[in-house]
Design an enzyme around this catalytic site. Sequence first.
Site, short mmCIF file in Angstrom:
data_model
loop_
_atom_site.label_atom_id
_atom_site.label_comp_id
_atom_site.label_asym_id
_atom_site.label_seq_id
_atom_site.Cartn_x
_atom_site.Cartn_y
_atom_site.Cartn_z
N HIS A 27 0.87 -1.18 0.00
CA HIS A 27 0.00 0.00 0.00
C HIS A 27 0.90 1.23 0.00
CE1 HIS A 27 -2.95 -2.88 2.08
NE2 HIS A 27 -3.32 -2.74 0.82
N GLU B 62 1.98 -5.35 10.91
CA GLU B 62 1.50 -3.97 11.04
C GLU B 62 2.34 -3.26 12.09
OE1 GLU B 62 -0.83 -2.61 9.23
OE2 GLU B 62 -1.70 -4.38 8.24
#
EC number: 3.5.1.96
Length: 345
Positions: free
Chosen positions: A64, A225
Amino acid sequence: MFHELKQSKDFLALTLAHPQYLSESFEFDLGEHTHVEVWDTGVIVFSPKQAKHSKDIVLSCAVHGNETAPIELCNALITQILSEELTLAQRVMFLIGNPAAIHNGTRFIDENLNRLFNGAHSRDEGLCNPERIRAHKLEQYVDRFYASQSGERQRIHYDLHTAIRGSKHEKFAIYPYRPGRKYSREQIMFLESCGVNTILFHHEPTTTFSYFSSENYRADAFTIELGKVFPMGQNDMTRFIAMKEMLTLLMTGKDLQLPEFDLKRLNLYQVCRSVNKHFDDFEFNFTNDVENFTAFPKGYTLAKEGGKAVKIEHEFESIVFPNAKVPVGQRTVLMLKTADDSNLD
């Protein structure tokens, strides 16, 4: 391009100067110790020339394009290697996943790249947009990297991200579904030493990059993450010191000095279900600032769509990655329940 990289030692700058593709691949040596190959924009491979290496490590970021902290972390490591501050003892491939989206300052251009792996890029409309084409190429690069070595080797893939939403656990990792294979205590404690002490065990096959490597190459793979999304240059990189130090030890073949497995140091969750979107009117029954890992009691109305309520089914379920704005048919949220260590090896 070779001279540009040799002089600047800034692989991210080279990548962003050529966000679509490189006109040619190139290779060179760092002294007598490391062979460097640049296969494409955002794709660089380091191979020790002398050391007897046993691991093939993939570090990916920018699947992303607006998740900047992992990009800065990986680029710093690449610069240290190119500057010969680090001498590698293991093969390492760095992948900057979606250079065009970084250049654009957006999560993606046309489609979520992390929903397009494990062959999903070629389904339905086929290779019709930049993300689908890039996913196909990234799969080929991972295959080429892993397939070039034979014998008993450990394959590792850490796909590094940051999250849009705040979280009750700042750093966490998703362990892809791996039927017939137990989860690795050693890998979990490596992540804990990186500052990632919360692990989600997935419950089904997916089309994520880490699942692709886990399923097809039996890699120890994770989606990791590392905190919240911030603009490039605005990340507090001191929050990633432990991650950088552990990755450095791993790549240079030093003793990792991992602690014994200790459940008290960890937060383990099992994904119990995915909630998919079936109607355009899907909406959550909580505000946009609710954090990842917020728990809701059994019977609570989590969301509504098509005139029906989506309710919590277990005594408590926690949410992660809620997004009501996905297209119909895609996942809106993962639901979690607490897990134990019974499926760990």
